[in-house]
Design a protein around this motif. Structure first.
Motif, PDB file in Angstrom:
ATOM      1  N   ALA A  40       6.805   8.916  -2.876  1.00  0.00           N
ATOM      2  CA  ALA A  40       5.984   8.149  -1.930  1.00  0.00           C
ATOM      3  C   ALA A  40       6.128   8.783  -0.549  1.00  0.00           C
ATOM      4  CB  ALA A  40       6.432   6.706  -1.886  1.00  0.00           C
ATOM      5  N   VAL A  41       4.993   9.139   0.044  1.00  0.00           N
ATOM      6  CA  VAL A  41       4.991   9.703   1.392  1.00  0.00           C
ATOM      7  C   VAL A  41       4.578   8.661   2.417  1.00  0.00           C
ATOM      8  CG1 VAL A  41       4.631  12.070   0.581  1.00  0.00           C
ATOM      9  CG2 VAL A  41       2.652  10.636   1.122  1.00  0.00           C
ATOM     10  N   ALA A  59       0.861  -1.176   0.000  1.00  0.00           N
ATOM     11  CA  ALA A  59       0.000   0.000   0.000  1.00  0.00           C
ATOM     12  C   ALA A  59       0.901   1.230   0.000  1.00  0.00           C
ATOM     13  CB  ALA A  59      -0.896   0.010   1.237  1.00  0.00           C
ATOM     14  N   LEU A  60       0.578   2.183  -0.859  1.00  0.00           N
ATOM     15  CA  LEU A  60       1.418   3.373  -0.916  1.00  0.00           C
ATOM     16  C   LEU A  60       0.614   4.600  -1.275  1.00  0.00           C
ATOM     17  CD1 LEU A  60       2.589   4.111  -4.199  1.00  0.00           C
ATOM     18  CD2 LEU A  60       3.053   1.719  -3.818  1.00  0.00           C
ATOM     19  N   ARG A  61       1.132   5.737  -0.857  1.00  0.00           N
ATOM     20  CA  ARG A  61       0.552   7.034  -1.218  1.00  0.00           C
ATOM     21  C   ARG A  61       1.668   7.852  -1.851  1.00  0.00           C
ATOM     22  NH1 ARG A  61      -3.740  10.642   0.062  1.00  0.00           N
ATOM     23  NH2 ARG A  61      -3.073  12.798  -0.144  1.00  0.00           N
ATOM     24  N   MET A  62       1.393   8.351  -3.040  1.00  0.00           N
ATOM     25  CA  MET A  62       2.356   9.192  -3.742  1.00  0.00           C
ATOM     26  C   MET A  62       1.757  10.581  -3.909  1.00  0.00           C
ATOM     27  SD  MET A  62       3.991   6.617  -6.562  1.00  0.00           S
ATOM     28  CE  MET A  62       5.450   7.621  -6.823  1.00  0.00           C
ATOM     29  N   GLU A  63       2.609  11.582  -3.713  1.00  0.00           N
ATOM     30  CA  GLU A  63       2.188  12.965  -3.876  1.00  0.00           C
ATOM     31  C   GLU A  63       3.155  13.674  -4.806  1.00  0.00           C
ATOM     32  OE1 GLU A  63       1.880  14.698   0.011  1.00  0.00           O
ATOM     33  OE2 GLU A  63       0.146  13.459   0.532  1.00  0.00           O
ATOM     34  N   LEU A  64       2.627  14.636  -5.527  1.00  0.00           N
ATOM     35  CA  LEU A  64       3.429  15.438  -6.432  1.00  0.00           C
ATOM     36  C   LEU A  64       4.195  16.464  -5.608  1.00  0.00           C
ATOM     37  CD1 LEU A  64       3.873  15.516  -9.466  1.00  0.00           C
ATOM     38  CD2 LEU A  64       2.097  17.246  -9.606  1.00  0.00           C
ATOM     39  N   HIS A  65       5.527  16.469  -5.735  1.00  0.00           N
ATOM     40  CA  HIS A  65       6.377  17.377  -4.966  1.00  0.00           C
ATOM     41  C   HIS A  65       7.412  17.968  -5.912  1.00  0.00           C
ATOM     42  CE1 HIS A  65       8.638  18.965  -1.606  1.00  0.00           C
ATOM     43  NE2 HIS A  65       9.730  18.377  -2.075  1.00  0.00           N
ATOM     44  N   ARG A  66       7.296  19.265  -6.174  1.00  0.00           N
ATOM     45  CA  ARG A  66       8.209  19.968  -7.079  1.00  0.00           C
ATOM     46  C   ARG A  66       8.268  19.317  -8.463  1.00  0.00           C
ATOM     47  NH1 ARG A  66      13.234  21.221  -2.989  1.00  0.00           N
ATOM     48  NH2 ARG A  66      12.030  22.498  -1.554  1.00  0.00           N
TER      49      ARG A  66
END
Length: 104
Positions: free
Chosen positions: A98-99, A86-93
């Motif tokens: 993966a956060v 299970a993973l959460r990815m966020e757009l960063h710069r």
């Protein structure tokens, strides 16, 4: 999203010892990177490395949250066992990172 699949597969391979942890540095936040490193070290001390087994993706379920976040549940076939990631990815710069990452 292919990034979720690639990251889940790579993280499982790192824990198994088939891939170096450094390959994930650009895809993980520092906290997640450290957690994967600790888990890989623990797995290596318990059972050693298993580099000859091919890791494949069986199933993926994605859920998007706007344009800058996605959560995924990935089923990974890791040779002798099947794992859930299970993973959460966020757009960063402008790049996906993966956060959160949990490997069963």
């Amino acid at each position: 999203m292919t990034a979720c699949c690639a990251l889940a597969q790579a993280a499982v391979e790192v824990i198994r010892g088939a891939r170096p942890l450094g390959q994930l540095v650009r895809w993980l936040t520092p906290a997640v990177y450290d957690a994967v490193g600790r888990r890989a070290a623990l797995a290596s001390s318990v059972r050693g490395t298993q580099p000859g087994i091919r890791t494949t993706i069986r199933r993926v379920r994605l859920c998007r949250f706007g344009t800058d976040a996605v959560e995924a549940a990935v089923v990974v076939d890791d040779g002798p066992q099947v794992r859930a990631v299970a993973l959460r990815m966020e757009l960063h710069r402008g790049a996906w990172r993966a956060v959160a990452l949990e490997i069963g």
